[in-house]
Design an enzyme around this catalytic site. Structure first.
Site, PDB file in Angstrom:
ATOM      1  CD  GLU A   1      52.138  38.980  68.035  1.00 46.82           C
ATOM      2  OE1 GLU A   1      52.286  37.746  67.982  1.00 46.82           O
ATOM      3  OE2 GLU A   1      51.905  39.666  67.037  1.00 46.82           O
TER       4      GLU A   1
HETATM    5  C1  ACM Z   1      47.456  39.064  67.397  1.00 43.42           C
HETATM    6  O1  ACM Z   1      47.144  38.028  66.784  1.00 43.42           O
HETATM    7  N1  ACM Z   1      48.730  39.397  67.529  1.00 43.42           N
HETATM    8  C2  ACM Z   1      46.462  39.925  67.975  1.00 43.42           C
END
Ligand code: ACM
Length: 695
Positions: free
Chosen positions: A321
């Protein structure tokens, strides 16, 4: 061969020799590769003179510690004081353990965990190639030691067992909310109890940097609110886990999810500071600067320090992310990308990962990361943890990378155990992989993200559902019978209490606190009918967005992700409306519906005195209305009278409204009541036998 309910019935054993005694279900989870019971041959009594012998070849200090831990566990499970538990001469004693060799000093991926356990009425023989297998077999023995009319005893049987996957883990996020050491330890005990072997420790994120760094002390001093693990505590946890056959894989998330690093070291970031510890949840802009050599110098020294502290050969760098906004906004970074012919931020992150991989390797470790790090430029030695679906796991395997499945095992989604149980590393996009590619899939990990967990309720979000995932990763692929899983998980659930896990006890305490009353049965009735919404609902539903500082003292925080009452009611209604009616079934449904209908008046009395309970008043009202609707539906069915159309429409609207989350809980019992209403109006499932004949 499918090990279904039918086979399980054949391995039910008699709890005693008296014929009227109910057969006792084998309390085993994960289910072993092979179990053969020997009916009618008695049971091994685990009494005051219980003794253990360890074969000379395996009498290594590791095994001695494992047996000492086992005896301690056995005392707690049986409530016995330390009586005559003693090491006997080899080949003597009620439990005879023989192990060929010690396991590796630092536990490794893929070590032999197999064992066999043969129990007769006079002795149990546990054999394993290595200490690790003996540890697994000792847990099996513990699960089998159940109270019977003759005292604690173990059924006579023969078990051959080994895991399906070599990597069976639980990730705990200690950043969003700190996990105190005692909470970590009791969860390691629970992990060992269900034969898990990897504790993945998510130690840094935007909301907190949780490990003492002597080289860069401003990491923990400025990034943790004082809530961090000292290096001494980390060593203690690594050693505690090792004694229970569990590897500890640390994760330091980079280059995103890293605001807490920048509070003390803003020069690591790609945008101008200053930075403060993030209190909100989500994906944020700050990210490390991949273009500066100083970033890699820092990471080299930091990873070098942590590589010594954590002995496992794997080192998780996160990598998930990264939104790239700080990179987009930084002219120097844009210039760097241009001069290196990088097309996009993914290329820049791949460059960062390549540099970090070299550093990780230099310090003797294998790099692991979330599936975003998958890029053809990276070395094939790395391990990809898939959280965005099984396709990324299949892609990784086809490109030659080893991988782990976590998608489908997110405990913070608050799904029932059955949903996680249905997720297999080899179904969906991975099913078509060649046998060679399948070898690359090492197993899986459940993830306990900690936005909405506190030390008080974290166990209830992990247990007992974790046991179902542990079974998926240990047991043969054809062990898929959901009824059998639930029958056993209900037993394992309370058995786990002996490890000090608080998944059952904390709910009681939390509910009592919200009411500040001794008599809280109406609150328990309500809590048994609801489940908390998952992580998305926790964030999206409230008008005031929760933060790391939001208290977790509400019904939603106490409510379990799945309740036995809710599940049993749904099963009862399913059987009833599909015509599989047994005597007493309708009476049981009626009694539950009546309890729900009449609960509101008692709950209202409690809520009058509690600001914390008032938000649940509409939920309680809905439960009462659902109880009434269900009873009316049964009345129509009893009279063999088709429910009128306008009544049905009105009641279905009511159930639909009741299914909407309120106070961030969902009335899980609305769906079965909807089925009763539909059945009373002659809708599917049709062909109901006359319910009157049922009771
Ligand atoms: C995640 O759930 N961002 C690894």
């Amino acid at each position: 061969m499918r090990i279904g309910w039918a086979l399980l019935m054949t391995v039910m054993v008699m709890a005693s020799t008296t014929a009227e005694q109910e057969p006792q279900l084998l309390r085993l989870m994960p289910w072993p590769e092979s179990v053969k019971t020997v009916p009618g041959s008695g049971r091994l009594i685990v009494g005051n003179s219980f003794s253990v012998s360890v074969s000379a070849g395996g009498a290594n200090p590791q095994l001695r510690r494992a047996v000492a831990i086992f005896l301690d566990d056995l005392r707690r499970h049986t409530g016995s004081l330390p009586l005559d538990f003693a090491f006997a001469e080899t080949g003597k004693g009620q439990l005879q353990i023989s192990v060929d060799r010690a396991s590796k000093q630092v536990q490794e991926l893929g070590e032999d965990e197999s064992y066999s356990l043969e129990v007769t009425a006079s002795a149990a023989i546990l054999k394993a190639p290595s200490t690790l297998g003996a540890m697994r077999g000792l847990q099996t023995f513990l699960q089998l030691a159940q109270i019977t009319p003759q005292g604690f005893s173990v059924p006579t049987l023969v078990i051959q067992d080994k895991p399906r996957f070599p990597w069976r883990g639980l990730m705990i996020d200690s950043s969003r909310h700190f996990t105190p050491i005692d909470v970590v330890k009791r969860n390691l005990d629970g992990m060992a109890a269900v034969k898990l072997n990897v504790f993945h420790w998510h130690l840094s994120d935007n909301q907190g940097f949780r490990v003492e760094s002597r080289r860069f002390p401003k990491l923990h001093e400025m990034g943790s609110d004082g809530l961090y693990y000292t290096q001494e505590q980390v060593r203690e946890i690594v050693s505690y886990a090792r004694d229970r056959g569990i590897r500890v894989v640390p994760e330091f998330d980079m280059p995103g999810h890293s605001t807490s690093w920048f509070v003390g070291y803003p020069d690591l970031a790609s945008g101008p500071g200053p930075y403060s510890i993030e209190r909100k949840w989500g994906v944020f802009d700050p990210a490390m600067d991949p273009t500066r050599e100083s970033t890699y110098k820092f990471l080299d020294e930091f990873i070098g320090e942590m590589a010594k502290l954590f002995s496992d050969e794997f080192f998780h760098i996160g990598g998930d992310e990264v939104n790239g906004k700080q990179w987009d906004a930084n002219a120097r970074i844009q210039q760097f990308m241009h001069s290196h012919s990088m097309k996009n931020n993914a290329d820049l992150q791949a460059y960062f990962n390549e540099r970090v991989q070299k550093i990780v390797a230099k310090h003797g470790k294998i790099m692991e990361g979330w599936d975003e790090i998958l890029h053809p430029d990276l070395q094939k030695s790395i391990v990809i943890q898939s959280w965005r679906g099984q396709k990324s796991l299949a892609d990784a395997a086809q490109q030659g990378y080893r991988g782990l499945l976590s998608s489908g095992y997110y405990l913070d989604h608050m799904d029932p155990a059955s949903a996680h149980y249905a997720v297999d590393p080899f179904t969906g996009p991975t099913a078509g992989l060649s046998d060679t590619d399948k070898q690359k899939i090492l197993g899986g990990e459940a993830c306990m993200w900690a936005e909405y967990v506190s030390p008080e309720n974290i166990d209830s979000r992990i247990w007992p559902r974790m046991a179902a995932i542990a079974e998926r990763l240990w047991s043969p692929q054809n062990v898929t019978d959901v009824d059998s899983m639930y029958a056993r998980i209900d037993k394992i659930n309370s058995w786990l209490d002996a490890y000090g896990l608080t998944h059952n006890t904390a709910r009681m305490l939390m509910l009592k606190r919200t009411a500040d009353a001794e008599e809280v049965s109406s609150l328990h009735t309500l809590a048994d009918a609801v489940v908390p919404v998952g992580i998305d609902g926790r964030y999206d539903l409230p008008s005031v967005k929760p933060t790391a500082l939001t208290p977790m003292n509400r019904l939603v925080d106490a409510a379990a992700p799945e309740t036995v009452k809710g599940r049993q009611f749904a099963a009862l209604v399913d059987a009833f409306v599909s015509g599989k009616i047994k005597p007493g079934m309708e009476a049981e449904i009626r009694s539950t519906l009546t309890q729900w209908r009449d609960n509101d008046i008692h709950f209202r009395a409690l809520a009058e005195n509690s600001a914390l309970l008032q938000e649940a008043l509409p939920v309680s009202r809905d439960l009462s209305a659902l109880g009434q609707a269900g009873l009316e539906a049964l009345d129509y069915l009893d009279r063999a009278e088709k429910a009128p159309e306008d009544w049905k429409t009105q009641q279905l609207a009511l159930t639909q409204a009741a299914m909407q989350p309120k106070a961030e809980v969902v009335l899980i019992v609305a769906a079965p009541i909807q089925k009763l209403i539909q059945a009373s109006a002659g809708e599917a499932p049709t062909n109901l036998p006359l319910p009157k004949s049922a009771d």
